[in-house]
Design an enzyme around this catalytic site. Structure first.
Site, PDB file in Angstrom:
ATOM      1  N   SER A   1       0.836  -1.206   0.000  1.00  0.00           N
ATOM      2  CA  SER A   1       0.000   0.000   0.000  1.00  0.00           C
ATOM      3  C   SER A   1       0.864   1.247   0.000  1.00  0.00           C
ATOM      4  O   SER A   1       0.423   2.297  -0.436  1.00  0.00           O
ATOM      5  CB  SER A   1      -0.865   0.092   1.245  1.00  0.00           C
ATOM      6  OG  SER A   1      -1.414  -1.114   1.572  1.00  0.00           O
TER       7      SER A   1
ATOM      8  N   HIS B   1      -2.089  -2.804  -6.519  1.00  0.00           N
ATOM      9  CA  HIS B   1      -2.602  -2.474  -5.192  1.00  0.00           C
ATOM     10  C   HIS B   1      -4.095  -2.750  -5.123  1.00  0.00           C
ATOM     11  O   HIS B   1      -4.910  -1.982  -5.641  1.00  0.00           O
ATOM     12  CB  HIS B   1      -2.279  -1.008  -4.861  1.00  0.00           C
ATOM     13  CG  HIS B   1      -2.699  -0.612  -3.489  1.00  0.00           C
ATOM     14  ND1 HIS B   1      -3.081   0.663  -3.163  1.00  0.00           N
ATOM     15  CD2 HIS B   1      -2.816  -1.334  -2.341  1.00  0.00           C
ATOM     16  CE1 HIS B   1      -3.405   0.700  -1.876  1.00  0.00           C
ATOM     17  NE2 HIS B   1      -3.250  -0.496  -1.371  1.00  0.00           N
TER      18      HIS B   1
ATOM     19  N   GLU C   1      -5.010  -0.194  -8.087  1.00  0.00           N
ATOM     20  CA  GLU C   1      -4.024   0.758  -8.588  1.00  0.00           C
ATOM     21  C   GLU C   1      -2.901  -0.047  -9.245  1.00  0.00           C
ATOM     22  O   GLU C   1      -2.329  -0.946  -8.619  1.00  0.00           O
ATOM     23  CB  GLU C   1      -3.466   1.604  -7.447  1.00  0.00           C
ATOM     24  CG  GLU C   1      -4.484   2.623  -6.953  1.00  0.00           C
ATOM     25  CD  GLU C   1      -4.020   3.389  -5.722  1.00  0.00           C
ATOM     26  OE1 GLU C   1      -4.293   4.589  -5.640  1.00  0.00           O
ATOM     27  OE2 GLU C   1      -3.392   2.780  -4.835  1.00  0.00           O
TER      28      GLU C   1
ATOM     29  N   ASN D   1      -4.308   6.614  -1.450  1.00  0.00           N
ATOM     30  CA  ASN D   1      -3.869   6.877  -0.078  1.00  0.00           C
ATOM     31  C   ASN D   1      -3.267   8.271   0.075  1.00  0.00           C
ATOM     32  O   ASN D   1      -3.266   8.820   1.173  1.00  0.00           O
ATOM     33  CB  ASN D   1      -2.892   5.787   0.395  1.00  0.00           C
ATOM     34  CG  ASN D   1      -3.656   4.534   0.818  1.00  0.00           C
ATOM     35  OD1 ASN D   1      -4.879   4.579   1.008  1.00  0.00           O
ATOM     36  ND2 ASN D   1      -2.967   3.425   0.941  1.00  0.00           N
TER      37      ASN D   1
END
Ligand code: 3HC
Length: 669
Positions: free
Chosen positions: A391, A412, A424, A462
């Site tokens: 992540s 991801h 991702e 994120n």
């Protein structure tokens, strides 16, 4: 007479199509020698719905209800010959005809609610007269698409044919010479109030109580009490109101943004490699979720974990997932055994030799990842692709320690990996074009929505989430409380507020990440100590029974904890901040602005190429309510000047460390 709708690629019901249809129907009526007509679509499909590109403007005449009226008022039979899809207005047109014949595999549905509207050309009035109120609520309120065989079972179509659609349609039309079969003349089958209430409650829950779902139910129920013409007029009025709402505009924006994303993703200069066999390294929640996603998409999967217990638990999670689906009737026993025949597990690295793609999903620690990649390299085929599901770790650093970094990239997934749509695809410095193209094609094959990100800390999602979390912490210091912020965001449409989410993920994970980054933090930048104070007090979230909230064993949900509020107030006092009240609007506006600002940074930093990809990422991976469109949609609605003023204010209240971005980039297509 054969009337062919020819408006590639999907025969959308544009103004020209409606004009053409009306003209043809009048011509058919006027020519006495013509006894029946067949409406058919050219190319790969019948009409996939109204042309929603027209939906932001006043709709030009003739409207679809006028065309359908002309079909019903025509004294001679008109048959619809269907293939591909008959959706929205296309299906409504078919329901206005005297009979329907379809090719095997044709898909039917009224997906309007997914666009923030209701069917506007009689769908809510004719369908219930045919299949009853409850089934109509179920289909219309979920925008369900059904195949021809189910449509036949429901009586929605007269016949399914394997081939020669037009020939068979002519035979059917000939058999109907001299007759009319108008659905409008049927009476909606009776139903009990209890059954209708149950169907409505189920639909409202599934449809998150959105206004179009409420309206659709109201319209469908009107068929029990109102004459059809009255029902049709009320339906059209409601459709028009919803069509012009910001919510419907946001949903159309999402629809086209996703199409643009997939089109862009297809335009890669390299061919994807064929993938059949996947190896997943790490049998934790993420690893087993990825294994399920791959198995369900038809891949062969081996899951590897060197910890025997972890492996057994991971395998159990996969088997239980399918056992639950079997029990609830969502999947057949044959399908489960077919799926599990493609699944194997091992503690031996040798088990990965036949994998085309190896996905690492082990503990988030760079040393552990280096070791795992060394092992992978020792056993994997030289042409296998290697993906990390990290992540936030630096995948370039992972790739740099491998012999062939061109085959290393990021995949991801979001938890639960078998459910969440977003993936991702992280393109590292050395990642080959073939690896990216293969990652994309793999993600699409899983039925996921992939966005391409550069390899930066937090990737796309994120990074935005971190910026938004930081603003939430600022607001705690300035006067808000966790429950207030969580409620504001839940009311806005998020499934959970950020503090409830933090408690669920565990506060210690973010704490150790902050500790590892402390060395890079500029002392002059604003830093909120509240989360650290909670961790120092052993409040790690749900798992420890306390976090931002309390979690007593007998309470199903988080309970507000006054001692947390004391910690928050003490933090404000320590910094000399005078606490002020926040309204729901203040909270939401500030969070959305911080997201917009971070998206602008991502564009400027070339982490992502198209701003709309960020809205897609937030909706598909972070629970951002789809009907709000996303921060980029909201920014464009606000306009560049208002946005600049608001961002200046955000910079002032945020204080040192907040970097206002050049938001002009958000407005470029
Ligand atoms: N209006 C305008 N354009 C549409 C469209 C629509 N309803 N549906 C699809 N398109 C466009 C897409 O944007 C795309 O355009 P592009 O090539 O320029 O990017 C092209 O058609 C092909 O679409 P897809 O890429 O989605 O192609 P697929 O083959 O994967 O899927 C589809 C085709 C199943 C038809 C899918 O596009 C779809 O589900 N469309 C939406 C259908 C829908 O919601 N219909 C209801 C409309 S509202 C209505 O009818 C109101 C009525 O009640 C009055």
């Amino acid at each position: 007479m054969i009337i062919t709708v020819d408006n590639p690629p999907i025969n959308a019901g544009s103004t020209e199509v409606r004009q053409g249809l009306l003209h043809a129907i009048h011509e058919f009526q006027d020519k006495a020698q013509l006894k029946a007509a067949v409406i058919i679509g050219a190319g790969s499909t019948f009409i996939a719905g109204s042309d929603i590109k027209e939906f932001s403007l006043p709709l030009a005449e003739p409207h679809l209800p006028t065309v359908i009226n002309a079909i019903e008022n025509c004294s001679k039979p008109i048959i619809c010959a269907l293939h591909g899809v008959a959706l929205g207005g296309g299906f409504e047109l078919a329901l206005g005809c005297d009979a329907r014949i379809a090719l095997t595999g044709t898909v039917f549905g009224l997906p309007e609610v997914t666009l923030g509207i209701i069917p506007g050309a009689g769908g809510t009035q004719r369908l219930p007269r045919f299949i009853g109120v409850e089934k109509s609520i179920e289909l219309i309120c979920a925008g369900t698409r059904i195949k021809a065989d189910e449509a036949l079972q429901l009586g929605l179509i007269n016949q399914i044919v394997k081939d020669d659609l037009i020939g068979n349609a002519i035979v059917l039309a000939t058999s109907m010479f001299g007759s009319k079969k108008r659905i409008r003349e049927l009476t909606t089958p009776k139903s009990t109030a209890a059954n209708i209430l149950a169907a409505s409650n189920k639909a409202l829950k599934l449809g998150k109580n959105r206004p179009q779902v409420q309206k659709a139910i109201e319209m469908i129920c009107n068929t029990l009490i109102l004459p059809i013409d009255e029902g049709l007029a009320i339906e059209r009025e409601a459709f028009e109101k919803l069509r012009l709402s910001t919510e419907a505009k946001a949903l159309r924006y999402q629809f086209f943004a996703e199409r643009k994303l997939f089109k862009g993703l297809g335009a890669h200069d390299a061919e994807a490699k064929p993938i059949n066999q996947i190896a997943v390294i790490g049998a934790g929640t993420m690893g087993s979720g990825i294994a399920i996603a791959c198995l369900s998409a038809g891949y062969g999967v081996v899951i590897l974990d060197q910890n025997v217990n972890a492996l057994a638990n991971g395998v159990k999670r996969v088997e239980q997932f399918y056992a639950v689906r079997l029990k609830s009737g969502k999947i057949s026993a044959e399908k489960v055994s077919e799926l599990l025949s493609r699944f194997s597990h091992s503690v031996q690295w040798g088990s990965i030799v036949s994998a085309d793609l190896i996905i690492e999903a082990v503990f988030e620690d760079i040393t552990v990842k280096h070791e795992v990649f060394q092992k992978i390299e020792a056993y994997a085929r030289a042409d296998a692709l290697l993906a990390s599901n990290t992540s936030y770790l630096d995948i370039d650093a992972i790739a740099a320690k491998t012999a062939n970094p061109s085959r290393v990239f990021g995949l991801h997934f979001f938890s639960p990996a078998q459910v969440m749509k977003l993936i991702e695809i992280v393109r590292c410095k050395a990642t080959s074009a073939v690896a990216v193209a293969t990652g994309l094609s793999f993600a699409k094959h899983l039925g996921k929505t992939p966005v391409i990100s550069a390899n930066v800390f937090g990737f796309i999602g994120n990074r935005i989430y971190t910026a938004y979390r930081r603003q939430c912490e600022f607001m705690l210091e300035e006067g808000a409380y966790p429950e207030q912020i969580d409620k504001a965001l839940e009311d806005y449409g998020f499934a959970m507020g950020p503090f409830a989410v933090a408690d669920m993920s565990g506060l210690d994970i973010a704490w150790s990440m902050r500790q590892s980054q402390a060395i890079n933090r500029k002392p002059e930048h604003r830093y909120v100590t509240i989360p650290d104070t909670l961790c120092l007090a052993g409040r790690f979230g749900r798992k420890s029974g306390f976090g931002y909230y309390q979690y007593p064993e007998d309470a199903g949900k988080p309970i507000v904890d006054p001692s947390v509020n004391l910690i928050i107030e003490a933090a404000s006092q320590a910094k000399g901040i005078e606490r002020k009240p926040f309204t729901t609007v203040d909270i939401v506006d500030r969070i959305i602005l911080s997201m917009i600002n971070e998206i602008a940074h991502l564009i400027v930093d070339k982490v992502v190429s198209d701003p709309t990809d960020c809205d897609i990422a937030l909706v598909n991976g972070y629970g951002f309510p789809r009907w709000r469109g996303g921060p980029v949609f909201i920014a464009r609605e606000l306009g560049i000047d208002t946005l600049k003023v608001q961002l200046k204010q955000l910079a002032v209240v945020s204080g040192p460390g907040f970097l206002a971005a050049n938001t002009d980039v958000i407005f470029r297509d």
